[in-house]
Design an enzyme around this catalytic site. Structure first.
Site, PDB file in Angstrom:
ATOM      1  N   GLN A  33      -2.378  -0.900  -4.311  1.00  0.00           N
ATOM      2  CA  GLN A  33      -2.138  -1.931  -5.314  1.00  0.00           C
ATOM      3  C   GLN A  33      -3.250  -2.986  -5.250  1.00  0.00           C
ATOM      4  OE1 GLN A  33       1.664  -3.258  -3.869  1.00  0.00           O
ATOM      5  NE2 GLN A  33       0.816  -3.780  -1.875  1.00  0.00           N
ATOM      6  N   ASP A  88       4.826 -10.089   3.550  1.00  0.00           N
ATOM      7  CA  ASP A  88       4.540 -11.529   3.622  1.00  0.00           C
ATOM      8  C   ASP A  88       5.076 -12.155   4.906  1.00  0.00           C
ATOM      9  OD1 ASP A  88       7.360 -12.794   3.006  1.00  0.00           O
ATOM     10  OD2 ASP A  88       7.083 -11.192   1.557  1.00  0.00           O
ATOM     11  N   GLY A 141       7.125   3.419   5.269  1.00  0.00           N
ATOM     12  CA  GLY A 141       8.520   3.274   5.684  1.00  0.00           C
ATOM     13  C   GLY A 141       9.347   4.523   5.445  1.00  0.00           C
ATOM     14  N   ASP A 161      13.023  -4.548   2.279  1.00  0.00           N
ATOM     15  CA  ASP A 161      12.417  -5.671   1.552  1.00  0.00           C
ATOM     16  C   ASP A 161      11.279  -5.109   0.712  1.00  0.00           C
ATOM     17  OD1 ASP A 161      11.257  -7.979   0.670  1.00  0.00           O
ATOM     18  OD2 ASP A 161      10.866  -8.828   2.649  1.00  0.00           O
ATOM     19  N   SER A 162      11.653  -4.489  -0.406  1.00  0.00           N
ATOM     20  CA  SER A 162      10.657  -3.754  -1.199  1.00  0.00           C
ATOM     21  C   SER A 162      10.384  -4.448  -2.528  1.00  0.00           C
ATOM     22  CB  SER A 162      11.158  -2.330  -1.478  1.00  0.00           C
ATOM     23  OG  SER A 162      12.223  -2.368  -2.409  1.00  0.00           O
ATOM     24  N   THR A 163       9.308  -3.992  -3.175  1.00  0.00           N
ATOM     25  CA  THR A 163       9.021  -4.414  -4.537  1.00  0.00           C
ATOM     26  C   THR A 163       9.907  -3.597  -5.480  1.00  0.00           C
ATOM     27  OG1 THR A 163       7.239  -2.791  -4.637  1.00  0.00           O
ATOM     28  CG2 THR A 163       6.643  -5.009  -3.954  1.00  0.00           C
TER      29      THR A 163
END
Length: 291
Positions: A33, A88, A141, A161-163
């Site tokens: 990305q 993050d 993951g 904790d994904s997009t």
């Protein structure tokens, strides 16, 4: 300086949010990305993946408080926690504030996200620079949970904790992935996942909850609000391997006893988050065990 620069995040072809940018701090195209960090006028530093807002200094507390503290104050004794994604660092930061946690393993697919945040958003990423209880793995993951089953170790809580389900995060929403997650969980384990927008992604929510229902015993969904995700109201899914209930087994007394201070989370909000708007209850009927 880019004093006249605005960035706009567009949702489909009918909705957009604009932010005034003071300065571009970081921009890198990786194999997964494009990762950007910008300084904004109203939200502080902001992380974007492929032009989509992931984190801002101003409102990251809402997301990170609710993804981490809700499962950790429900599980009776969370010692071993896995975070998938969360480059993050904010989720790992909140997990590691719990004294019962002995180890937090974090698996992030794109090292550039960690790199960018460690340099420019230490508010969330300071913990990634080295914490005795954190095992940071730059890797896939999906592959991690597939291979982890061969070990004897189990996780008490797994946080996805994904997009959104596009690009590198797409496999994190499928049945094969969650089957493997289930195998990595201890008997009374909890898995919490980023659960999209009830306003805009009602069909994805139904699809996710359908997958979870085929694999886990008890399924719930809970909400939080923030400033920067389209629609403002967003959800997390909450699934258990055993009989743990997010309200009945909520350890209220542990919140005060922990001595932790929170910017968003509190015990009233924990319970209220599981009480859903009527339109959402109707849409998800038969898929969840919320009150």
């Amino acid at each position: 300086m880019h004093s006249n620069l605005w960035i706009e995040e567009r949702y489909k072809d009918f909705y957009g949010m604009r932010y005034k940018v003071e300065n571009v701090l970081y921009s890198k195209k990786t194999e997964f990305q494009t990762v950007d960090v910008v300084e904004t006028k109203g939200h502080g530093k902001m992380l974007l993946n492929d032009g989509l807002v992931m984190v801002t200094e101003r409102d990251e507390i809402a997301y990170h408080d609710m993804i981490a503290h809700v499962p950790l104050f429900v599980h009776p004794n969370p010692k071993n926690v896995l975070v998938i994604g969360g480059g993050d660092g904010g989720t790992a930061r909140e997990v590691l504030r719990h004294s019962s946690v002995e180890k937090c393993t974090m698996v992030e697919i794109d090292g550039a996200v960690c790199e960018a945040c460690m340099e420019f958003i230490p508010q969330t990423a300071e913990v990634l620079k080295g914490h005795p209880k954190l095992d940071l793995i730059i890797g896939d993951g999906v592959k991690f949970v597939q291979e982890f089953q061969a070990t004897n170790e189990k996780f008490d809580v797994i946080i996805i904790d994904s997009t959104d389900p596009i690009g590198p995060a797409a496999p994190l929403f499928g049945p094969e992935f969650y089957t493997n997650v289930n195998k990595c969980l201890a008997d009374n384990g909890i898995v919490v996942s980023q659960g999209e927008s009830p306003w805009f992604e009602a069909e994805i929510q139904k699809s996710m909850l359908g997958v979870l229902n085929d694999i886990f015993k008890n399924i719930f969904i809970y909400n939080f609000s923030n400033l920067t995700y389209p629609g403002g109201l967003w959800s997390f899914t909450f699934a258990t391997k055993g009989d743990i209930h997010p309200i009945n087994d909520f350890r209220k007394e542990a919140v005060a006893a922990s001595g932790l201070e929170f910017s968003y989370y509190n015990e009233g909000l924990h319970q209220a988050a599981f009480y859903l708007p009527t339109f959402m209850k109707k849409n998800l009927e038969g898929l969840i065990q919320n009150p």
